[in-house]
Scaffold this active site. Structure first.
Site, mmCIF file in Angstrom:
data_model
loop_
_atom_site.group_PDB
_atom_site.id
_atom_site.type_symbol
_atom_site.label_atom_id
_atom_site.label_comp_id
_atom_site.label_asym_id
_atom_site.label_seq_id
_atom_site.Cartn_x
_atom_site.Cartn_y
_atom_site.Cartn_z
ATOM 1 N N LYS A 1 0.827 -1.217 0.000
ATOM 2 C CA LYS A 1 0.000 0.000 0.000
ATOM 3 C C LYS A 1 0.860 1.265 0.000
ATOM 4 O O LYS A 1 0.594 2.199 -0.754
ATOM 5 C CB LYS A 1 -0.938 0.024 1.228
ATOM 6 C CG LYS A 1 -1.876 -1.173 1.313
ATOM 7 C CD LYS A 1 -2.785 -1.105 2.528
ATOM 8 C CE LYS A 1 -2.072 -1.049 3.866
ATOM 9 N NZ LYS A 1 -1.294 -2.274 4.185
ATOM 10 N N ARG B 1 -9.452 0.416 9.340
ATOM 11 C CA ARG B 1 -8.936 -0.901 9.715
ATOM 12 C C ARG B 1 -9.970 -1.722 10.472
ATOM 13 O O ARG B 1 -9.682 -2.851 10.866
ATOM 14 C CB ARG B 1 -7.698 -0.733 10.577
ATOM 15 C CG ARG B 1 -6.388 -0.830 9.779
ATOM 16 C CD ARG B 1 -5.253 -0.517 10.724
ATOM 17 N NE ARG B 1 -4.019 -1.160 10.459
ATOM 18 C CZ ARG B 1 -3.041 -0.616 9.730
ATOM 19 N NH1 ARG B 1 -3.197 0.533 9.129
ATOM 20 N NH2 ARG B 1 -1.893 -1.242 9.599
ATOM 21 N N ARG C 1 11.502 -5.614 5.238
ATOM 22 C CA ARG C 1 11.280 -4.207 4.887
ATOM 23 C C ARG C 1 12.287 -3.302 5.586
ATOM 24 O O ARG C 1 12.617 -3.497 6.746
ATOM 25 C CB ARG C 1 9.861 -3.787 5.285
ATOM 26 C CG ARG C 1 9.613 -2.280 5.107
ATOM 27 C CD ARG C 1 8.154 -1.928 5.059
ATOM 28 N NE ARG C 1 7.436 -2.220 6.270
ATOM 29 C CZ ARG C 1 6.112 -2.083 6.395
ATOM 30 N NH1 ARG C 1 5.380 -1.676 5.373
ATOM 31 N NH2 ARG C 1 5.515 -2.368 7.531
ATOM 32 N N ARG D 1 11.705 -1.041 11.097
ATOM 33 C CA ARG D 1 10.683 -0.682 12.094
ATOM 34 C C ARG D 1 10.624 -1.753 13.172
ATOM 35 O O ARG D 1 10.706 -2.940 12.865
ATOM 36 C CB ARG D 1 9.314 -0.564 11.416
ATOM 37 C CG ARG D 1 9.072 0.768 10.767
ATOM 38 C CD ARG D 1 7.851 0.793 9.884
ATOM 39 N NE ARG D 1 6.637 0.174 10.431
ATOM 40 C CZ ARG D 1 5.475 0.111 9.788
ATOM 41 N NH1 ARG D 1 5.373 0.657 8.581
ATOM 42 N NH2 ARG D 1 4.434 -0.467 10.337
ATOM 43 N N ARG E 1 0.091 -8.535 13.813
ATOM 44 C CA ARG E 1 -0.567 -7.608 12.877
ATOM 45 C C ARG E 1 -1.386 -8.364 11.838
ATOM 46 O O ARG E 1 -2.467 -7.898 11.435
ATOM 47 C CB ARG E 1 0.479 -6.721 12.192
ATOM 48 C CG ARG E 1 0.973 -5.614 13.128
ATOM 49 C CD ARG E 1 2.349 -5.131 12.764
ATOM 50 N NE ARG E 1 2.373 -4.434 11.503
ATOM 51 C CZ ARG E 1 3.473 -4.317 10.747
ATOM 52 N NH1 ARG E 1 4.604 -4.874 11.123
ATOM 53 N NH2 ARG E 1 3.409 -3.641 9.631
HETATM 54 P P1 ADP Z 1 1.556 -1.403 7.638
HETATM 55 O O1 ADP Z 1 1.717 -0.401 6.525
HETATM 56 O O2 ADP Z 1 2.727 -2.282 7.782
HETATM 57 O O3 ADP Z 1 0.261 -2.106 7.595
HETATM 58 P P2 ADP Z 1 1.017 0.904 9.234
HETATM 59 O O4 ADP Z 1 2.207 1.770 9.084
HETATM 60 O O5 ADP Z 1 -0.178 1.190 8.389
HETATM 61 O O6 ADP Z 1 1.508 -0.580 9.012
HETATM 62 O O7 ADP Z 1 0.522 0.884 10.736
HETATM 63 C C1 ADP Z 1 1.432 0.741 11.820
HETATM 64 C C2 ADP Z 1 0.652 0.659 13.122
HETATM 65 O O8 ADP Z 1 -0.038 1.912 13.341
HETATM 66 C C3 ADP Z 1 -0.438 -0.394 13.183
HETATM 67 O O9 ADP Z 1 0.074 -1.679 13.543
HETATM 68 C C4 ADP Z 1 -1.359 0.199 14.278
HETATM 69 O O10 ADP Z 1 -0.798 0.011 15.562
HETATM 70 C C5 ADP Z 1 -1.314 1.684 13.950
HETATM 71 N N1 ADP Z 1 -2.371 2.081 12.995
HETATM 72 C C6 ADP Z 1 -2.207 2.547 11.731
HETATM 73 N N2 ADP Z 1 -3.392 2.819 11.149
HETATM 74 C C7 ADP Z 1 -4.343 2.518 12.073
HETATM 75 C C8 ADP Z 1 -5.766 2.572 12.077
HETATM 76 N N3 ADP Z 1 -6.477 2.967 11.004
HETATM 77 N N4 ADP Z 1 -6.410 2.177 13.214
HETATM 78 C C9 ADP Z 1 -5.741 1.778 14.298
HETATM 79 N N5 ADP Z 1 -4.388 1.694 14.359
HETATM 80 C C10 ADP Z 1 -3.690 2.055 13.262
HETATM 81 P P1 ADP Z 2 2.216 -1.791 3.215
HETATM 82 O O1 ADP Z 2 2.237 -0.278 3.163
HETATM 83 O O2 ADP Z 2 0.992 -2.381 2.585
HETATM 84 O O3 ADP Z 2 2.471 -2.324 4.578
HETATM 85 P P2 ADP Z 2 4.772 -1.632 1.757
HETATM 86 O O4 ADP Z 2 4.493 -0.812 0.551
HETATM 87 O O5 ADP Z 2 5.523 -1.015 2.869
HETATM 88 O O6 ADP Z 2 3.410 -2.326 2.288
HETATM 89 O O7 ADP Z 2 5.563 -2.930 1.258
HETATM 90 C C1 ADP Z 2 6.022 -3.920 2.190
HETATM 91 C C2 ADP Z 2 7.419 -4.431 1.759
HETATM 92 O O8 ADP Z 2 7.285 -5.175 0.543
HETATM 93 C C3 ADP Z 2 8.422 -3.318 1.464
HETATM 94 O O9 ADP Z 2 9.685 -3.783 1.899
HETATM 95 C C4 ADP Z 2 8.356 -3.139 -0.057
HETATM 96 O O10 ADP Z 2 9.613 -2.693 -0.584
HETATM 97 C C5 ADP Z 2 8.047 -4.571 -0.523
HETATM 98 N N1 ADP Z 2 7.172 -4.610 -1.712
HETATM 99 C C6 ADP Z 2 6.187 -3.738 -2.061
HETATM 100 N N2 ADP Z 2 5.580 -4.138 -3.219
HETATM 101 C C7 ADP Z 2 6.193 -5.295 -3.587
HETATM 102 C C8 ADP Z 2 6.012 -6.211 -4.691
HETATM 103 N N3 ADP Z 2 5.067 -6.003 -5.631
HETATM 104 N N4 ADP Z 2 6.817 -7.291 -4.742
HETATM 105 C C9 ADP Z 2 7.777 -7.517 -3.780
HETATM 106 N N5 ADP Z 2 7.990 -6.695 -2.722
HETATM 107 C C10 ADP Z 2 7.213 -5.605 -2.619
#
Ligand code: ADP
Ligand code: ADP
Ligand code: ZN
Length: 216
Positions: A16, A92, A126, A159, A170
């Site tokens: 995302k 979420r 990541r 992270r 998660r």
């Molecule tokens: P990822 O991109 O790996 O899914 P995020 O960066 O979106 O992780 O979120 C990191 C953390 O921030 C989540 O595990 C949660 O603790 C918090 N968080 C983010 N967005 C929300 C939301 N919409 N509602 C509740 N907690 C959230």
């Molecule tokens: P999210 O925001 O949904 O948690 P990220 O965009 O941070 O996901 O991507 C999670 C990890 O996967 C990062 O290390 C990113 O570089 C890698 N990644 C993203 N898209 C792809 C893909 N299409 N194929 C392989 N790795 C990917």
């Protein structure tokens, strides 16, 4: 095309953040991400919201959801100052989805599908830029120079919640709370399911096509 209002959905690690950066660049719209907003405010005092912990930090480090009142307020404020946007990391759970319906309409809802096994590999590998938040991966998306951000020269870090135990939590939190949100949007106008296991370029091509088809 007027500025599109987009929602990107998918489990942690689906891509995302990576794809939202492409979208924000290509369409010149805001990237609204609750994860980044909360990371920048991990120690803010939320005790007046009747929460279990006094700051977002403990929730985030465990990979649990931060209470709805906190994130709803962040999104409401960000949407008020954006024309077009891509919203990433929210809603979420179903209560947040209901809240969002009162805040804005959406032109397209992009849902990235990726298997659990692949998500664990992506999240534990990541690396993120400490300065600008750009995403990398030790194997799938390496920077030109190890440990250094291509975009801004900042240091790449892991992270805390990208270690195995919080990653598994998660993904469980996603299955329980967020998967129903994706089902909820499934018959909404503009919903498009995208195969997120393709290469980043292939995923981007599908996303761009979906935006062109639904946002005008
Ligand atoms: P990822 O991109 O790996 O899914 P995020 O960066 O979106 O992780 O979120 C990191 C953390 O921030 C989540 O595990 C949660 O603790 C918090 N968080 C983010 N967005 C929300 C939301 N919409 N509602 C509740 N907690 C959230
Ligand atoms: P999210 O925001 O949904 O948690 P990220 O965009 O941070 O996901 O991507 C999670 C990890 O996967 C990062 O290390 C990113 O570089 C890698 N990644 C993203 N898209 C792809 C893909 N299409 N194929 C392989 N790795 C990917
Ligand atoms: Zn950077």
């Amino acid at each position: 095309m007027s500025q599109p209002r987009l929602l990107i959905l998918g489990p942690p690690g689906a891509g995302k953040g990576t794809q939202s950066a492409n979208i924000a660049d290509e369409y010149d719209i805001a990237h609204i991400t609750t994860g980044d907003a909360l990371r920048a405010n991990k120690d803010m005092d939320i005790s007046d919201m009747d929460t279990e912990y006094d700051t977002p930090r403990a929730y985030m480090e465990a990979g649990d959801l931060v209470p709805d009142a906190v994130v709803n307020a962040i999104v409401d404020e960000a949407l008020n100052s954006a024309d077009g946007f891509v919203l990433d990391g929210y809603p979420r759970n179903l209560d947040q989805a209901k809240e969002l319906e009162g805040m804005t309409d959406l032109d397209a809802i992009l849902s990235l599908d990726v298997s659990r096994e692949e998500l664990i590999d992506r999240l534990t590998g990541r690396r993120v830029c400490d300065d600008c938040g750009a995403n990398y991966h030790v194997e799938f998306n390496q920077p030109d120079t190890a440990g250094i951000c291509d975009d801004c020269g900042g240091d790449l870090i892991q992270r805390e919640d990208d270690n195995e135990a919080p990653v598994r939590n998660r993904l469980d939190v996603f299955d329980e709370n967020t998967a129903p949100v994706i089902d909820h949007y499934g018959d909404h106008d503009g919903f498009v399911a995208i195969d997120g296991e393709q290469t980043p370029d292939e995923v981007w091509a599908d996303i761009d096509g979906a935006i062109v088809a639904h946002a005008d």
